[in-house]
Every structure is written in structure tokens, then in C-alpha cells.
Design an enzyme around this catalytic site. Structure first.
Site, PDB file in Angstrom:
ATOM      1  N   GLU A 163     -21.028 -24.418 -35.205  1.00 33.85           N
ATOM      2  CA  GLU A 163     -21.686 -23.669 -34.135  1.00 33.85           C
ATOM      3  C   GLU A 163     -20.835 -22.485 -33.700  1.00 33.85           C
ATOM      4  O   GLU A 163     -19.612 -22.580 -33.605  1.00 33.85           O
ATOM      5  CB  GLU A 163     -22.013 -24.576 -32.943  1.00 33.85           C
ATOM      6  CG  GLU A 163     -20.854 -25.350 -32.371  1.00 33.85           C
ATOM      7  CD  GLU A 163     -21.292 -26.408 -31.353  1.00 33.85           C
ATOM      8  OE1 GLU A 163     -22.268 -27.123 -31.618  1.00 33.85           O
ATOM      9  OE2 GLU A 163     -20.632 -26.505 -30.295  1.00 33.85           O
ATOM     10  N   CYS A 164     -21.502 -21.383 -33.477  1.00 36.54           N
ATOM     11  CA  CYS A 164     -20.903 -20.151 -32.979  1.00 36.54           C
ATOM     12  C   CYS A 164     -19.712 -19.719 -33.840  1.00 36.54           C
ATOM     13  O   CYS A 164     -19.889 -19.302 -34.973  1.00 36.54           O
ATOM     14  CB  CYS A 164     -20.526 -20.297 -31.503  1.00 36.54           C
ATOM     15  SG  CYS A 164     -20.473 -18.711 -30.629  1.00 36.54           S
ATOM     16  N   GLY A 165     -18.478 -19.832 -33.364  1.00 35.74           N
ATOM     17  CA  GLY A 165     -17.323 -19.406 -34.140  1.00 35.74           C
ATOM     18  C   GLY A 165     -17.212 -20.123 -35.466  1.00 35.74           C
ATOM     19  O   GLY A 165     -16.833 -19.525 -36.480  1.00 35.74           O
TER      20      GLY A 165
END
Length: 457
Positions: free
Chosen positions: A330-332
Site C-alpha cells: 500500500e502507498c509507499g
């Protein structure tokens, strides 16, 4: 259970609640009290700051992610061995989902957990008007739970008169003041980053702040208010799934990947997972015998050069996922799976190469806030996982965000497609809180179990 607790709230962001929360936590720790802190809302930074710099046990509570019973359970579980719990509100006290409701506001959390509220008021430029301001917050909702007030940025000369005025006219306890303190500022940086070499200076500032608060706040009265909180009971949410044999799940954990919900780890362990932490920056290889991989958010954009330099780790992750190892990113962590990622130095660096395309920097926040996710096709072996509450917060975007899920903002017409979802992968910008929908963690671990069997172990 009987749990001493308070919630620190304010009329708006920038009123000083984070600084005062940190100073109060430090003062309570200095008194030898075992203290837990809770952040209202989907915030990774404050809990990380509280735990690493102050040393308190710190967790999130979010009434968008979890229903009332689950929220109370998570509070009780995490507060059980502590003398006092301090919750920090988010934004203005009544500000909730979509900016038009009180859902997931600090007020909502106080109501669900039946917690006494102390309202922090930035009193700069006010005197008698403070009474009108506080009265408005007390009476906007009859069950406001506001039982105390702290004046921020107030002069010692004015404080005794304002304390007498409010206690006489509003029948509320004024619990102290905080003078203007230009030398005790916790600065806001890119996503609130705190670097390890800054921690000694921060600790020194917090101890100075705590010494001031011992003199200007009535901490004994604050403790009495916390002790007055009524008993709270909660039923543990039913978790039907548990692994027959433990599985080893790798968790990326270093300065590039550090945005964790500790209660996500709690749920995975309850389901039988063994979590094995490793560093994509420093470790040359993945831990031995992994059955699955978790790549959470953090600051890969501040560590692009270091992540690229670790070629063997990038290649190991690319090969493991190509061979069918289940992964949630998720995300990064999602950005790390791209072929290339733009870092804060405006250069592009090679990443793991699992997903085609580039992750790139943008000048503003993208798709910021709560969303509800609905899958568009089978993911992690499930045709329907049901609604998944999630949250996005990122200054970066991708040429290839995925289309496995439909994301809709609550109380809004705005929506979009997102997330790469296959039988073994869930990777996209949204952050997930597993107690919001435990089926996600269950589906992931079931795929890890299949992968474990295919490896013949």
C-alpha cells in the site's frame, strides 16, 4: 473494565493539541505512570512520534474504520495494562467525514468510548469571548462530553481572571494554561518525518515542555477527571479464521517503510501468522522461508537512491512475486513495486519492477481522505470481500494505479478505479485497517497457505 482516560480536542487544527498532548504524555511518564496514547483517525505519524520519542504505548482509534463495539474493544485491549490513556482528537472537535458530518470526528470517538473531553482553546487575542467560544462547543451537542478547558498561548497575568470567569459562568473546570513557547516547537515536515538524529533534541524539548506544564496545568485535576470516566465494556469481534500451522510473513520495516497500524499486526498474529521484519534498504536477501510479503507505506521517496542500490533485494522481491508469493502493498510499498519511482530529489530510480510504469511526484495531495472500496473482480481467491473502509494520503501518483477496486468517497459523488488485484496480490495507494474488514487479512493468509503448500513445506 475501569480505564482512566481523557480526550484532548480543539476547535480547529493549529490550536496546539499535538504539542500539549505530547507535553502532557511526557509529564505523565515523568510521574512514573504507565501511559497509553491513542490518535483519533488514520494517522501514522503521531503514534510513531509518541512511541519512539516519548516512549508511550500508542495506537489508532477510528470510527470510520471500525464499528462502535470493535472500537471499544480495541481501546480496552490496548489500555488494559496502563494507568491512564490519553486520546488526541483530529481537526476541530466536531469535524468528521466529508466535512459535513460528525462521523469519525473526535466527538464521535468520545461518544463511542464515553470519554471525558478537555477542550484546548487557542486564546490568543481573546478574553471574555472565550466564554462564548467554549459555551458554543459545550452546547452544540448536548452530549458533548466536554468537562474541562485548557487555554493555549495565554499570559500568566490574564489566566486567573479567565479561569474565574469561565468556571463561574459555564460551570466547567478550567485545568490550566500554556504560555507562548517559541523554543518548544514540534515542526511539521514532509508528512511529519522525524529523523533518528533529531530525537535527542526533541526529547530535550519535550522534557522542557513537560516541566512547564507541571507548573501551568493542574495535572492532579486532569488525573481526577480521567479517573471519573465510567467503566467500559466491549465484546471481542468474532474472528472465524485461524491457520492450522504458523506461516512466516515478511514485513518491510525501515525508514522507507514505517507506516504501520499495530492492530493490523495484532489481527494477523491472532490468525496465526508469524511476522518477520526485514529492511529493503539494508538486507541483501529476503528472510528465509517466507510464505507472504507485506509492503506498507512510509518514505521510499526519501530513500530512492538507497532502494535502487540494493539490487539483490529488488531482484529477490521481483522473483518471489513472479513465482506466486502473495503480497499486499500500500502507498509507499505500492510505489516500490513499480519499474521506476521519482524521489524527492526529482530523479527517477529503478525499483522492484513487479508492476509496469512509473510512480511520480505531484505538487499536491492526491485523492486525500476516507474511501470505501468495492472489488470489480475476484481478488485473493475471493469473489466478494464486501465493503472495505480505507484511506488515502499521498503526494505521489502512478501511471498504473490498477482497476481491481472501485473507490468511492463517502458523502460525495467522487469515485475512481484503483489497486492491482490478482489471486496473489493486492497493491495500490489505499491504506487498509484490517479490523475494518477482517476478510482481507483472512483471504491473504489463505493464499499464503496455498503458496506454502506449493513449496512443499
Amino acid at each position: 473494565m475501569k480505564a482512566a482516560r481523557i480526550l484532548l480536542a480543539a476547535g480547529a487544527s493549529g490550536s496546539g493539541k499535538t504539542l500539549i498532548t505530547c507535553g502532557l504524555l511526557q509529564a505523565l511518564m515523568n510521574r512514573g505512570l504507565k501511559t497509553a496514547s491513542f490518535k483519533c483517525g488514520p494517522d501514522y505519524i503521531d503514534p510513531m512520534f509518541h512511541s519512539r520519542v516519548i516512549g508511550t504505548k500508542s495506537r489508532n482509534l477510528d470510527t470510520f474504520f471500525t464499528d462502535s463495539e470493535t472500537t471499544k474493544y480495541l481501546f480496552c485491549e490496548n489500555a488494559a495494562d496502563c494507568d491512564i490513556s490519553v486520546m488526541e482528537g483530529v481537526m476541530g472537535f466536531y469535524d468528521g467525514v466529508a466535512g459535513t458530518t460528525t462521523k469519525a470526528s473526535a466527538y464521535d470517538l468520545a461518544s463511542v468510548t464515553d470519554t471525558p473531553v478537555i477542550l484546548i482553546v487557542n486564546s490568543r487575542g481573546m478574553s471574555v469571548s472565550l466564554a462564548a467560544y467554549v459555551k458554543g462547543f459545550m452546547e452544540y451537542r448536548k452530549d458533548s462530553h466536554i468537562q474541562g478547558v485548557i487555554f493555549n498561548q495565554m499570559s500568566p497575568m490574564l489566566y486567573p481572571r479567565m479561569k474565574e470567569l469561565l468556571e463561574k459562568e459555564l460551570n466547567i473546570k478550567v485545568l490550566g494554561y500554556v504560555p507562548q513557547m517559541d523554543d518548544c516547537v514540534i515542526e511539521s515536515r514532509h508528512l511529519g518525518l522525524v529523523l533518528p538524529d533529531e530525537i535527542p533534541e526533541l526529547k530535550e524539548n519535550l522534557h522542557r515542555l513537560a516541566e512547564v506544564l507541571e507548573k501551568t496545568l493542574d495535572i492532579d485535576a486532569i488525573l481526577q477527571l480521567a479517573e471519573s470516566a465510567r467503566e467500559l465494556s466491549a465484546k471481542e469481534p468474532r474472528i472465524d479464521f485461524c491457520l492450522k500451522h504458523p506461516l512466516r510473513i515478511g514485513v518491510a520495516d525501515d525508514e522507507a517503510f514505517c507506516f504501520f497500524y499495530e492492530d493490523n499486526f495484532r489481527l494477523l498474529r491472532k490468525m496465526g501468522a508469524e511476522l518477520v521484519h526485514f529492511s529493503p534498504i539494508r538486507d541483501k536477501k529476503l528472510p528465509v522461508g517466507l510464505d507472504g510479503l507485506l509492503l506498507y507505506g512510509g518514505y521510499p521517496e526519501l530513500n530512492g537512491k538507497e532502494l535502487e542500490k540494493n539490487t539483490s533485494m529488488r531482484e529477490e522481491i521481483q522473483k518471489a512475486l513472479s513465482d506466486g508469493m502473495p503480497c499486499m502493498a500500500e502507498c509507499g510499498g505500492f510505489m516500490y513495486l513499480h519499474e521506476e519511482m521519482e524521489a524527492m530529489d526529482k530523479k527517477f530510480y529503478h525499483m522492484a519492477g513487479v508492476l509496469p510504469g512509473r510512480a511520480y511526484r505531484t505538487p499536491r495531495l492526491n485523492r486525500f481522505g476516507y474511501v470505501t472500496l468495492i472489488q470489480n473482480h475476484s481478488v485473493l481467491g475471493c469473489e466478494t470481500l464486501g465493503e472495505i473502509p480505507a484511506h488515502e494520503f499521498h503526494y505521489f501518483d502512478s501511471e498504473n494505479c490498477g482497476k481491481a477496486f472501485h473507490a468511492a468517497k463517502p458523502e460525495s459523488m467522487r469515485n475512481w478505479e484503483c489497486i492491482h488485484g490478482t489471486e496473489t496480490m493486492l497493491a495500490g495507494f489505499p491504506h487498509l485497517y484490517y479490523y475494518g474488514n477482517p476478510k482481507v487479512a483472512e483471504a491473504f493468509l489463505k493464499e499464503c497457505m496455498k503458496y506454502h503448500s506449493r513449496r512443499g513445506e
